[in-house]
Design a protein around this motif. Structure first.
Motif, PDB file in Angstrom:
ATOM      1  N   GLY A 213       0.807  -1.224   0.000  1.00 28.02           N
ATOM      2  CA  GLY A 213       0.000   0.000   0.000  1.00 28.02           C
ATOM      3  C   GLY A 213       0.833   1.263   0.000  1.00 28.02           C
ATOM      4  O   GLY A 213       2.004   1.283   0.386  1.00 28.02           O
ATOM      5  N   ASP A 214       0.209   2.343  -0.444  1.00 30.97           N
ATOM      6  CA  ASP A 214       0.858   3.652  -0.514  1.00 30.97           C
ATOM      7  C   ASP A 214       1.080   4.186   0.912  1.00 30.97           C
ATOM      8  O   ASP A 214       0.134   4.370   1.683  1.00 30.97           O
ATOM      9  N   ALA A 215       2.332   4.480   1.250  1.00 31.68           N
ATOM     10  CA  ALA A 215       2.698   4.911   2.594  1.00 31.68           C
ATOM     11  C   ALA A 215       2.069   6.237   3.000  1.00 31.68           C
ATOM     12  O   ALA A 215       1.997   6.566   4.181  1.00 31.68           O
ATOM     13  N   ARG A 216       1.592   7.036   2.024  1.00 31.30           N
ATOM     14  CA  ARG A 216       1.000   8.327   2.390  1.00 31.30           C
ATOM     15  C   ARG A 216      -0.254   8.157   3.239  1.00 31.30           C
ATOM     16  O   ARG A 216      -0.639   9.060   3.999  1.00 31.30           O
ATOM     17  N   PHE A 217      -0.894   6.993   3.149  1.00 33.45           N
ATOM     18  CA  PHE A 217      -2.120   6.782   3.918  1.00 33.45           C
ATOM     19  C   PHE A 217      -1.831   6.471   5.387  1.00 33.45           C
ATOM     20  O   PHE A 217      -2.751   6.467   6.214  1.00 33.45           O
ATOM     21  N   LEU A 218      -0.575   6.242   5.723  1.00 36.77           N
ATOM     22  CA  LEU A 218      -0.213   6.034   7.126  1.00 36.77           C
ATOM     23  C   LEU A 218      -0.440   7.296   7.948  1.00 36.77           C
ATOM     24  O   LEU A 218      -0.616   7.226   9.164  1.00 36.77           O
ATOM     25  N   ASN A 219      -0.443   8.440   7.291  1.00 37.38           N
ATOM     26  CA  ASN A 219      -0.631   9.718   8.001  1.00 37.38           C
ATOM     27  C   ASN A 219      -2.021  10.294   7.815  1.00 37.38           C
ATOM     28  O   ASN A 219      -2.281  11.426   8.239  1.00 37.38           O
ATOM     29  N   ALA A 220      -2.900   9.553   7.177  1.00 39.72           N
ATOM     30  CA  ALA A 220      -4.259  10.067   6.897  1.00 39.72           C
ATOM     31  C   ALA A 220      -5.128  10.008   8.144  1.00 39.72           C
ATOM     32  O   ALA A 220      -4.937   9.157   9.008  1.00 39.72           O
TER      33      ALA A 220
END
Length: 220
Positions: A213-220
């Motif tokens: 998965g795209d790591a940017r969603f870890l901060n969503a």
């Protein structure tokens, strides 16, 4: 378990479906990360679609879907159940979201001095997956009931295939070794970002995949 589903209006709708909404809905953890990723995709996330081919299409997705294991015990609560169409076939897919969380207890812990109910359940799961019971102690119990959930829902919805997909947002692919050990039991060699498959006794094809998965969603 209800059988009428209402479309979500965003990731926040997923929180109420969790077993422990206040504890599990945290930034950087799998439940919230998975919800934000799938809601942003408005269909299949690209990394999941890539597992199934260029024509892969999401038909329906149900967060925190409960699957009866046909006994008196707890249902298997799948992070996300999806019906996918690809290559002119329909596929019942159990998606397991992961960041750093484990796959739960090992067989040796879950099956220590097992009750008759646990003996019945593990035998049922192994029969569905097509392996001998009891399985090796060092494997994770969650992988057994999550895989069986995909098979059971494939039977219920009369899909062509079944699939168990780990949607991992861990930069280090944490717990990939546990996933690989489980697949080894089934005679399969696990690969990242690629499906591996086996034929079940009922003729259906069972697929496994590890999507990054795209790591940017870890901060969503």
């Amino acid at each position: 378990m209800g059988k009428i589903y209402i479309p979500t209006t965003g990731p926040q709708c997923w929180q109420a479906l969790l077993a422990d909404p206040s504890k599990q809905w945290r930034t950087g953890y799998s439940a919230r990360t998975l919800a934000n990723c799938w809601e942003a995709a408005d269909g299949l996330p690209s990394e999941v679609a890539a597992l199934f081919g260029s024509d892969a299409e999401l038909l329906i997705a149900i967060p925190e879907h409960k699957v009866s294991l046909r006994d008196a015990g707890r249902e298997s609560q799948t992070d996300l159940f999806a019906l996918i169409k690809a290559n002119h076939r329909t596929i019942a897919v159990a998606v397991e979201g992961k960041v750093n969380e484990t796959f739960g207890p090992l067989i040796k812990n879950w099956y220590s001095e097992p009750s008759p109910g646990k003996q019945q359940r593990l035998k049922f799961l192994c029969d569905r997956i097509g392996i001998e019971c009891p399985p090796p102690d060092a494997l994770h119990y969650q992988l057994f009931h999550r895989t069986a959930s995909a098979i059971l829902e494939a039977e219920r919805f009369k899909t062509d295939d079944a699939a168990m997909i780990v949607h991992s947002f861990s930069p280090e692919d944490k717990w990939f070794d546990a996933y690989a050990a489980f697949l080894h039991l089934l005679g399969l060699a696990a690969e990242r970002e690629r499906l591996v498959s086996k034929k079940l006794h009922n003729g259906r094809i069972l697929h496994f995949g590890w999507a990054k998965g795209d790591a940017r969603f870890l901060n969503a």
